[in-house]
Each structure stands twice: as structure tokens, then as C-alpha cells.
Design an enzyme around this catalytic site. Structure first.
Site, PDB file in Angstrom:
ATOM      1  N   SER A  30      -7.635   3.348   1.812  1.00 17.18           N
ATOM      2  CA  SER A  30      -7.856   2.091   2.119  1.00 17.18           C
ATOM      3  C   SER A  30      -7.819   1.811   0.407  1.00 17.18           C
ATOM      4  O   SER A  30      -7.618   1.716  -0.650  1.00 17.18           O
ATOM      5  CB  SER A  30      -9.518   1.558   2.196  1.00 17.18           C
ATOM      6  OG  SER A  30      -9.258  -0.037   2.300  1.00 17.18           O
ATOM      7  N   LYS A  31      -6.621   0.277   0.580  1.00 16.54           N
ATOM      8  CA  LYS A  31      -5.961  -0.498  -0.631  1.00 16.54           C
ATOM      9  C   LYS A  31      -7.117  -1.017  -1.050  1.00 16.54           C
ATOM     10  O   LYS A  31      -7.608  -1.794  -1.919  1.00 16.54           O
ATOM     11  CB  LYS A  31      -4.879  -1.607   0.006  1.00 16.54           C
ATOM     12  CG  LYS A  31      -5.436  -2.512   0.804  1.00 16.54           C
ATOM     13  CD  LYS A  31      -4.068  -3.469   1.290  1.00 16.54           C
ATOM     14  CE  LYS A  31      -4.564  -4.576   3.198  1.00 16.54           C
ATOM     15  NZ  LYS A  31      -2.685  -4.714   3.059  1.00 16.54           N
ATOM     16  N   ARG A  32      -8.687  -1.004   0.134  1.00 19.44           N
ATOM     17  CA  ARG A  32     -10.143  -2.336  -0.453  1.00 19.44           C
ATOM     18  C   ARG A  32     -11.000  -1.127  -1.789  1.00 19.44           C
ATOM     19  O   ARG A  32     -11.487  -2.102  -2.255  1.00 19.44           O
ATOM     20  CB  ARG A  32     -10.934  -2.264   0.475  1.00 19.44           C
ATOM     21  CG  ARG A  32      -9.698  -3.659   1.519  1.00 19.44           C
ATOM     22  CD  ARG A  32     -10.726  -4.282   2.432  1.00 19.44           C
ATOM     23  NE  ARG A  32     -10.277  -5.216   3.347  1.00 19.44           N
ATOM     24  CZ  ARG A  32      -9.474  -5.128   4.406  1.00 19.44           C
ATOM     25  NH1 ARG A  32      -9.055  -3.723   4.524  1.00 19.44           N
ATOM     26  NH2 ARG A  32      -8.639  -5.932   5.273  1.00 19.44           N
ATOM     27  N   LYS A  33     -10.318  -0.011  -1.378  1.00 19.11           N
ATOM     28  CA  LYS A  33     -11.209   1.369  -1.603  1.00 19.11           C
ATOM     29  C   LYS A  33     -11.097   1.906  -2.407  1.00 19.11           C
ATOM     30  O   LYS A  33     -12.007   2.324  -3.786  1.00 19.11           O
ATOM     31  CB  LYS A  33     -12.357   1.591  -0.863  1.00 19.11           C
ATOM     32  CG  LYS A  33     -13.385   1.974   0.485  1.00 19.11           C
ATOM     33  CD  LYS A  33     -13.633   2.882   1.075  1.00 19.11           C
ATOM     34  CE  LYS A  33     -14.847   1.856   2.806  1.00 19.11           C
ATOM     35  NZ  LYS A  33     -15.107   2.554   3.032  1.00 19.11           N
ATOM     36  N   HIS A  78       1.138  -1.692   0.241  1.00 19.43           N
ATOM     37  CA  HIS A  78       0.365   0.147   0.239  1.00 19.43           C
ATOM     38  C   HIS A  78       0.097   1.284   0.054  1.00 19.43           C
ATOM     39  O   HIS A  78       2.001   1.036   0.558  1.00 19.43           O
ATOM     40  CB  HIS A  78      -1.101   0.311   1.234  1.00 19.43           C
ATOM     41  CG  HIS A  78      -1.980   1.359   1.033  1.00 19.43           C
ATOM     42  ND1 HIS A  78      -1.499   2.090   1.562  1.00 19.43           N
ATOM     43  CD2 HIS A  78      -3.152   0.847   1.375  1.00 19.43           C
ATOM     44  CE1 HIS A  78      -2.447   3.056   2.034  1.00 19.43           C
ATOM     45  NE2 HIS A  78      -3.729   2.146   1.911  1.00 19.43           N
TER      46      HIS A  78
END
Length: 501
Positions: free
Chosen positions: A263-266, A21
Site C-alpha cells: 500500500s502506498k499509504r503504509k 506506486h
């Protein structure tokens, strides 16, 4: 503020549970800058004790991403050092963590906990039923003798090893990012945390601390999310009788709208995505240094050596830094414009090859042609990956119609199709007699034509631009025509005029 004297030793210790990230790179960068500014060593350590979440190639991605940005290390998995190994699973195999957990058990500062997950869930439910918001685990085994604990373990019952927290009193520690101010936590707000899992693998709280001590880490610079865990770490240092390092908790990087952390998810923030999109490492290095630190209130563009010289922990802010992809893109454009034409051609070459516009590797002729083209887009590039889209018409056919551009783009304002076709045919005739196909000669011929037709240059030049490029926005017209060459320019003008009747 505590005075900082060298040599210092700091570390970046990521967990290989996914691609690195960009926030992790910022943490690594601040540690690296701290080490280089104050004199000392920067260590890379891979913390792979979370077996369930490991990603096979993540450790390689971490090393590649850091090196690409410009962060090297003095000790680490691939370079070695006097405190290796630098991978926690390898250190676990050597028994380093077990001998230290045994030491705490023997001293009565930790205990074997046989409480199951189901029992933990029941305890949480019962706590909530009593109106207590925060469940703080205190295992019944904390009052058992070590002999009783070992006897139960010998029966085969699974157990974790937990730190026995003091029931009264408080823990204090200082934080450099917060001006060295003291943070005080009451022990009754803490719980008996797990040090060793049932698998025998240490958790982060335990393993990183043992490793930091054995590797002589003097300062721990990490994300502010670890502030609530720091009292446990301080108590562990006290339990072993070790000197705790100096702590500095770095500000969180917020999303562009300020609503929540990056966020690495978003968000598209895997570091490898930045080199895939054509960011220069120098630009990313510069931008990341400004995510939570500043030299003054106006200086932004700085080389890595200038940032090292100017970096100080005093100027790291405690409040969150807001991620701004537009500003990063602008900064990347500034760094691209610093490149020589030879360097820029080399940088965009992989993107042109990936788009199928030139070979991989390109021929000498393709390399020479690319070198001729890059000055046309040098000022417009913000990401190197934009080069194929900006230059594709130099390599591919351009024609009006269903498989090409919309012929309506050819027609300037206040003109119709017939008028535009006549302009294009006149341009064809004027350019066809130019003997020396150079930009200055082409411009002179077109401006002479504009005067003879008593036509404004703008609609004439605009129609020619669309005819040869298929787009209304393109590189400077006469440099573009010179690069395209006589044959392709005249052919495209004929096709465009024909499409309008």
C-alpha cells in the site's frame, strides 16, 4: 490456454492521483513485456477523469518513473500516435464518450438516473433492514421511456447515466492468468453501474472500455482487483456489439509479512523513492519482473532482453507475490557490483554532492578523487545512497571527543588506554618513514611493526582503522590509508593517541 498470436496491442492506463506506486510499474512492465515478447505495441494512456483526486505533477511523475525503469511506449501523450489524444480529459472534450453513451441510451441499454445521494443512502439502509447484505442498485428510471428521461433532464434535475443490467442470465469470460479458465457471474449479483457522472465526466468502467476499443487493444493485463468489475465490462462490449479483448488479471503484490497488499499509504513504495535511495533501474526492472512471474525455479538475475525473450503469460502466477525489500536490496547490490569503477563513480556522484561532500557539479579534482575511492566500497554498496556515509571521513575531519567519535572505540579487547596509545604512536612512527605512500608499502610497514612489537595484527590494525576513520568498520585498511594520504593519516593517529593519554 488460448493461443496468442501477434501483433498484440496492450496499454497501461494509470490515473494521475499521486506518485506512481511500484505495483503500477509492475503492471506496466508485464504489459510491456507482453507486447515486446509477442510482437506488437505498448500504449500509455492517462486516465484523468477523477477530477477530485487529481495531483498536478502526477502525470509527469508517471512518465518519468516508467522511463527510468526502462519502459518506453509506442503511443502516448508525449509521443503521439494514430489513436490520440492519449489523455482522457482531452478525449472527453472531443465528445467521444458522450456519443457512445447516447448510443446506449438510444438502444435502451442505459438510462438517466435522477436518484440523489440521499435517496441512495435510504435505499441501502432499507436493504440492510431487510437482512440483505449486498445492496444492488436498480433505478426506477430504467423502466422509463427515453422521452420521459429527457423531459426530466430538461427540467434541470441532475442525473447520472447508468448501464441497464440484465435481470436474468449470466456472463462468462476467460482469464489468461488463471489458465484460460472460464469465470461465470450471475446477473442477479450485479447492479446498474454509473457510466457518466453528474458532471458529464465518464467513470473508469465506461471511459477505459471505449478507449480500449477505439485504440484496438487486444489484451487487457491489469490488477486482479478488477476481476469483480469484468462482467460489467463484458456486458458493455456486448451492448456495443464489439469484440471484447482477452483478459489477464495479474496477482496482487503482498506486503513482506503477507498480511495485505502493498500500500502506498503504509509502505514506502512510490517509484521515485527508489531512485532517490540509489537503486539501479536495471535491478528494479529485474526484481519487478519476478513479482508474479518466473522463468524457472532457479534463474533470477536476467537482463531486460533476456526477460523479454523468456516472458510468457503462462508463467504468470495467479497467487499473490510477496514484496521482499531485503531481496531487492541484495539484487541491487549485485547490479552495483557489475558496474565499472567509472560508471559507479558517476552513479554515486549526485549522492555525494547532495551530502555536501563534493561540489555540484564536482571539480575535476573531486571527480578524480571519487574515482579513486569507489573501489573501496564497491563490494559493500547495496544502495547508492549509502556512499556518502561510507566515504564521508575521506572528506571531513575525524577526531576523538565530544564532536567526533568515542575514544573508547580505539581500545581493542584485552587492551587498555595506555597500551592502545602506545600502539598508535608506534604506528605513527612506522608509517612516517614510508617514502612511497602506496597500499603495499603501508601494509609491509605495519606488518613489520607487528612483528617487532610481538603484537597481534588484529588489535594494532583495528586501533589504526578507528583512528583514521572514526569507525570500527571501514574499507580495507591499507587502501584506505593510501587514499587518505600521509598528512591526514599521521595527523589522525596523533590525535587518537593524544586522546588516550
Amino acid at each position: 490456454m488460448t493461443a496468442i498470436t501477434g501483433p498484440v496491442r496492450v496499454r497501461f492506463a494509470p490515473s494521475p492521483t499521486g506518485y506512481l506506486h511500484i505495483g503500477g510499474v509492475r503492471t506496466a512492465l508485464f504489459n510491456w513485456l507482453f507486447a515486446r515478447h509477442y510482437g506488437g505495441q505498448f500504449i500509455l494512456r492517462i486516465e484523468d477523469t477523477d477530477e477530485k483526486r487529481l495531483v498536478a505533477d502526477a502525470a509527469d511523475d508517471i512518465s518519468a518513473s516508467l522511463r527510468w525503469v526502462g519502459i518506453n511506449w509506442d503511443e502516448g501523450p508525449d509521443v503521439g500516435g494514430p489513436h490520440g489524444p492519449y489523455v482522457q480529459s482531452q478525449r472527453q472534450e472531443l465528445g467521444l464518450y458522450q456519443q457512445h453513451s447516447d448510443q446506449l441510451l438510444e438502444a435502451g441499454l442505459a438510462y438517466m438516473s435522477f436518484t440523489t445521494e440521499e435517496e441512495l443512502a435510504e435505499m441501502r439502509t432499507a436493504t440492510e433492514a431487510r437482512g440483505i447484505k449486498s445492496f444492488r442498485f436498480r433505478g426506477p428510471e430504467r423502466d422509463w421511456s427515453l422521452a420521459q428521461q429527457r423531459e426530466t433532464a430538461a427540467s434541470g434535475k441532475p442525473y447520472t447515466i447508468r448501464l441497464k443490467m440484465p435481470l436474468e442470465g449470466e456472463t462468462r469470460f476467460n482469464d489468461l492468468v488463471r489458465g484460460g479458465s472460464e469465470i461465470v457471474v450471475q446477473h442477479d449479483q450485479l447492479q446498474d453501474i454509473v457510466l457518466i457522472k453528474k458532471t458529464g465526466m465518464p467513470v473508469y468502467h465506461f471511459a477505459h472500455l471505449v478507449d480500449d476499443h477505439l485504440m484496438g487493444i487486444t489484451h487487457v493485463l491489469r490488477a486482479e482487483e478488477w476481476v469483480p468489475s469484468t462482467p460489467y465490462h463484458v456486458l458493455l462490449y456486448h451492448a456495443f456489439g464489439w469484440q471484447a479483448p482477452v483478459f489477464a488479471h495479474l496477482p496482487v503484490i503482498l506486503r513482506q509479512d503477507g498480511k495485505g497488499k502493498l500500500s502506498k499509504r503504509k509502505d514506502d513504495v512510490a517509484t521515485n523513492r527508489f531512485w532517490e535511495r540509489g537503486y539501479l533501474p536495471e535491478a528494479l526492472f529485474n526484481y519487478l519482473a519476478l513479482q508474479g512471474w518466473s522463468y524457472d525455479d532457479k534463474t533470477e538475475i536476467m537482463s531486460s532482453s533476456e526477460i523479454v525473450e523468456r516472458f510468457s503469460i503462462e508463467r504468470v502466477q495467479a497467487s499473490g507475490a510477496r514484496w521482499n525489500p531485503d531481496k531487492l536490496r541484495d539484487m541491487n547490490g549485485i547490479y552495483i557490483r557489475k558496474l565499472s569503477m567509472e560508471a559507479l563513480a558517476q552513479q554515486v556522484q549526485p549522492f555525494m554532492s547532495a551530502a555536501g561532500l563534493i561540489g555540484n557539479p564536482p571539480s575535476a579534482a573531486e571527480q578524480g578523487y571519487l574515482l579513486r575511492l569507489v573501489p573501496l566500497v564497491h563490494e559493500r554498496l547495496e544502495e547508492l545512497s549509502q556512499a556518502p556515509e561510507l566515504l564521508d571521513f575521506f572528506f571531513q575531519d575525524v577526531r576523538p571527543g565530544p564532536d567526533g567519535y568515542d575514544p573508547a572505540l580505539l581500545i581493542p579487547k584485552k587492551h587498555d588506554a595506555t597500551q592502545t596509545a602506545n600502539l598508535l604512536r608506534a604506528a605513527h612512527g612506522a608509517l612516517n618513514i614510508v617514502e612511497d605512500w602506496q597500499a603495499a608499502n603501508l601494509e609491509a610497514a605495519m606488518r613489520d611493526l607487528s612483528e617487532r612489537l610481538q603484537a597481534k595484527p588484529s588489535p594494532l590494525f583495528g586501533a589504526v582503522r578507528v583512528a583514521v576513520s572514526g569507525r570500527s568498520v571501514a574499507p580495507p585498511l591499507f587502501d584506505m590509508l593510501a587514499a587518505l594520504g600521509r598528512e591526514r593519516t599521521l595527523s589522525r593517529l596523533s590525535l587518537a593517541a593524544g586522546a588516550l593519554g
